[in-house]
Design a protein around this motif. Sequence first.
Motif, PDB file in Angstrom:
ATOM      1  N   GLU A 140      15.724  11.473 -21.354  1.00 23.53           N
ATOM      2  CA  GLU A 140      14.186  12.196 -21.390  1.00 23.53           C
ATOM      3  C   GLU A 140      14.034  13.536 -20.917  1.00 23.53           C
ATOM      4  OE1 GLU A 140      11.352  10.950 -24.082  1.00 23.53           O
ATOM      5  OE2 GLU A 140      13.250   9.782 -24.111  1.00 23.53           O
ATOM      6  N   SER A 144      13.968  16.853 -22.863  1.00 29.63           N
ATOM      7  CA  SER A 144      12.752  17.427 -22.177  1.00 29.63           C
ATOM      8  C   SER A 144      12.565  18.832 -21.857  1.00 29.63           C
ATOM      9  CB  SER A 144      11.530  17.206 -21.377  1.00 29.63           C
ATOM     10  OG  SER A 144      10.995  16.122 -21.262  1.00 29.63           O
ATOM     11  N   ASP A 146      15.589  20.603 -22.884  1.00 28.34           N
ATOM     12  CA  ASP A 146      16.182  21.111 -23.951  1.00 28.34           C
ATOM     13  C   ASP A 146      14.514  21.473 -24.861  1.00 28.34           C
ATOM     14  OD1 ASP A 146      17.828  21.877 -25.969  1.00 28.34           O
ATOM     15  OD2 ASP A 146      17.636  20.436 -26.927  1.00 28.34           O
ATOM     16  N   ASP A 147      14.004  21.215 -25.071  1.00 29.53           N
ATOM     17  CA  ASP A 147      12.768  21.073 -25.925  1.00 29.53           C
ATOM     18  C   ASP A 147      11.996  22.583 -25.958  1.00 29.53           C
ATOM     19  OD1 ASP A 147      12.925  18.812 -27.407  1.00 29.53           O
ATOM     20  OD2 ASP A 147      11.616  17.749 -26.878  1.00 29.53           O
ATOM     21  N   VAL A 148      11.598  22.619 -24.132  1.00 29.45           N
ATOM     22  CA  VAL A 148      11.355  23.129 -23.644  1.00 29.45           C
ATOM     23  C   VAL A 148      11.830  25.152 -23.425  1.00 29.45           C
ATOM     24  CG1 VAL A 148      10.182  24.644 -20.977  1.00 29.45           C
ATOM     25  CG2 VAL A 148       9.910  22.200 -21.886  1.00 29.45           C
ATOM     26  N   THR A 193       4.343  24.033 -27.276  1.00 29.35           N
ATOM     27  CA  THR A 193       6.024  23.114 -26.463  1.00 29.35           C
ATOM     28  C   THR A 193       5.638  21.798 -25.506  1.00 29.35           C
ATOM     29  OG1 THR A 193       6.828  23.882 -28.173  1.00 29.35           O
ATOM     30  CG2 THR A 193       8.155  23.196 -26.099  1.00 29.35           C
ATOM     31  N   ALA A 197       6.141  18.349 -23.801  1.00 31.03           N
ATOM     32  CA  ALA A 197       7.455  17.701 -23.264  1.00 31.03           C
ATOM     33  C   ALA A 197       6.662  16.910 -22.004  1.00 31.03           C
ATOM     34  CB  ALA A 197       8.042  19.374 -22.695  1.00 31.03           C
ATOM     35  N   THR A 198       5.885  17.740 -21.151  1.00 31.28           N
ATOM     36  CA  THR A 198       5.055  17.253 -19.916  1.00 31.28           C
ATOM     37  C   THR A 198       4.507  15.803 -20.299  1.00 31.28           C
ATOM     38  OG1 THR A 198       4.492  19.409 -19.423  1.00 31.28           O
ATOM     39  CG2 THR A 198       2.875  17.470 -18.584  1.00 31.28           C
ATOM     40  N   ARG A 200       6.538  14.058 -22.770  1.00 31.67           N
ATOM     41  CA  ARG A 200       6.952  12.828 -22.961  1.00 31.67           C
ATOM     42  C   ARG A 200       7.810  12.571 -21.167  1.00 31.67           C
ATOM     43  NH1 ARG A 200      12.129  14.538 -26.476  1.00 31.67           N
ATOM     44  NH2 ARG A 200      13.340  12.570 -26.351  1.00 31.67           N
ATOM     45  N   LEU A 224       6.690  21.099 -14.851  1.00 31.45           N
ATOM     46  CA  LEU A 224       6.204  21.215 -15.831  1.00 31.45           C
ATOM     47  C   LEU A 224       4.621  21.574 -15.904  1.00 31.45           C
ATOM     48  CD1 LEU A 224       8.579  18.716 -18.312  1.00 31.45           C
ATOM     49  CD2 LEU A 224       8.897  21.028 -18.353  1.00 31.45           C
ATOM     50  N   SER A 228       3.568  24.469 -17.598  1.00 34.12           N
ATOM     51  CA  SER A 228       2.076  24.332 -18.557  1.00 34.12           C
ATOM     52  C   SER A 228       0.467  24.352 -18.624  1.00 34.12           C
ATOM     53  CB  SER A 228       2.416  22.491 -18.359  1.00 34.12           C
ATOM     54  OG  SER A 228       1.016  22.215 -20.073  1.00 34.12           O
TER      55      SER A 228
END
Length: 630
Positions: A140, A144, A146-148, A193, A197-198, A200, A224, A228
């Motif tokens: 996870e 996360s 990677d998503d960010v 995004t 991610a936060t 997640r 994050l 964020s």
Amino acid sequence: MPRDRCTACDITPSSSVLMDPMPESPTTDSRASRRHSRTVKRRTRRIWAWSIAGALVLIVGSFAWVGVRGFLATHELQAAMPLATSMKKHLLAQESEAAVDDGEKLAAHAAEAAALTGDPVWRVVELIPGLGPNLTVVRELAASVDDVASGAVVPLAELSSTIELNDFAPAGGRVDLQPMIDAGPSVSAAADTLAAATERVRAVAGEPVVGPLADARSELTDLLVETSATLDALDNAVELVPAMLGVDGPRNYVLLFQNNAELRSTGGIAGALALIHTDQGGFGLAQQASSQDFPRFDPPVVDLPIDTLALYGDNTARWIQDVNFTPQFPLAASIAREMWRLQFGLEADGVIATDPVMLSYLLEATGPVELPTGDVLTSENAVQLLLLEAYQRYSDPADQDAFFAAAASSVFNALASGSVEPSKLIQALITGGEEHRILIWNAREDEQSVLADTTLAGDLPDSTATAEAFGVYFNDATGSKMDNFLDVTLDAGSVTCRNDGRPNFELHVTLTNTAPGDAATSLPGYITGGGNFGTAPGNIKTTVAVYGYPGSFNLGVRSNGAEAPYHPAVEADYTLSKVTVELAPGESQKFEFGFLGNDPKRTGIDTFVTPMINPLVTGQLDIDCESALF
């Protein structure tokens, strides 16, 4: 004579054998059976042996696979994290090429970490008790990051190559709104995004994992959350600033310049005011006023909510200086807007509040500003000059107001002219927002809804999934500027002692009068109040209201080891305790506020505090079931 026929002779020996074969002997059958059984057993043992060996190979191979890939993924994440910090520095320094390079490298490391931890073998091993949660958290975290990287870092880095911080800086009393409008979609997508991610990462916050992994999870969560919040603020800015600067037509905003030397819940009394006019990116001071320009309104300008009226009285809707007795800035701002309309005939589009401490932050960006009086206002002397020396220099309130107005307009003009460092301006706005020294209320509901969940809204605090939110608000009751000498410390903590898991919260507030012993005679009457409002000169009289989140139970207040007299009340569904204290020079008093939480999962504690002259940092209060007072 014919011979008699013998029927038995018609049966030949061969026929006899075929019709009545002789059975095999018992001994022969048993041996064959045993040989067959032994063969089957040998084959079964070989099958089981090979199956077990295969399973062992598969298990060992899976562990090796996961172990190697986990090691490689960790290495990739460790390589990615410093790049985030490096990229931020490059962005603030307007080094777009370096920022893009860092962003691309970070994205490559993050993508590799996600690929290493996202295969089917990894997911299967996650099912193993004990080991599984660790692998789940690693996966996870990698996903996360990677998503960010792909959804926020790279797009923002690329955006920085086409838009610079200077594009957002005012020049000639105007801001070019087009770059901000163009940046809107990219910033909004990046903010979404980062928020996803936060959440997640927060979803695996409770998974039991080994110490180093727990530390990494905590570090990433903090990063994050912080990023964020910053990106949300930027997203809100690119959405609201063009509208507030009149991209769709002229706007007008009332500016409340709060004086922290005479405390109110949102910062201080509105001693100086101004009207800011905006149109197509242009902005300027259209009018200035002081609290002396406003009468006592009779009847009150609005009907106050019954709980606010009971708690703070109707002066909240009669005097411009008292609109922010309540910590609900949207309510205070709507009252101030109505007072401006009644006094000057203009209905503003919103209200903005700030204070001299925020002014000192802005002076970091503008540099020193010369005032009409010849004084030079700097980030180092602004607070002292505006909140203390001005009162010692000018005995006439009108002269004081003129000095404040000159200071406010001089700094405003310096900002509008463009003589400002964009990175320092952004940092000033971020710091001021975090300390609640900039508050904005918009009369347009759609725009106010954007502000609603930000620190700029100035509404009563919201709890999170893990922490209860408390507000600690101060109002001066001396009727003077003695809060220059008010020192406050705040400590907060919680403990769970009940069978139902509901936590106990305590907030300890200590107030000290640091004024000199001869303050009654050595300080001007305008600072001490001169005893005009029932407080002896040199003394400081203050009300302290501690708000618990809706659903919490008020357990009372103690001071000096005994129950203290207090006013239990409710405002906007928030349970609260209010006390009043008067301190002579050198005196100090500590109050201990207790609340019972309503959710066993929320044992953390967040505090929202009146912005004071010196930023108030909440200390950690360590309590246990034996030492808990309530």
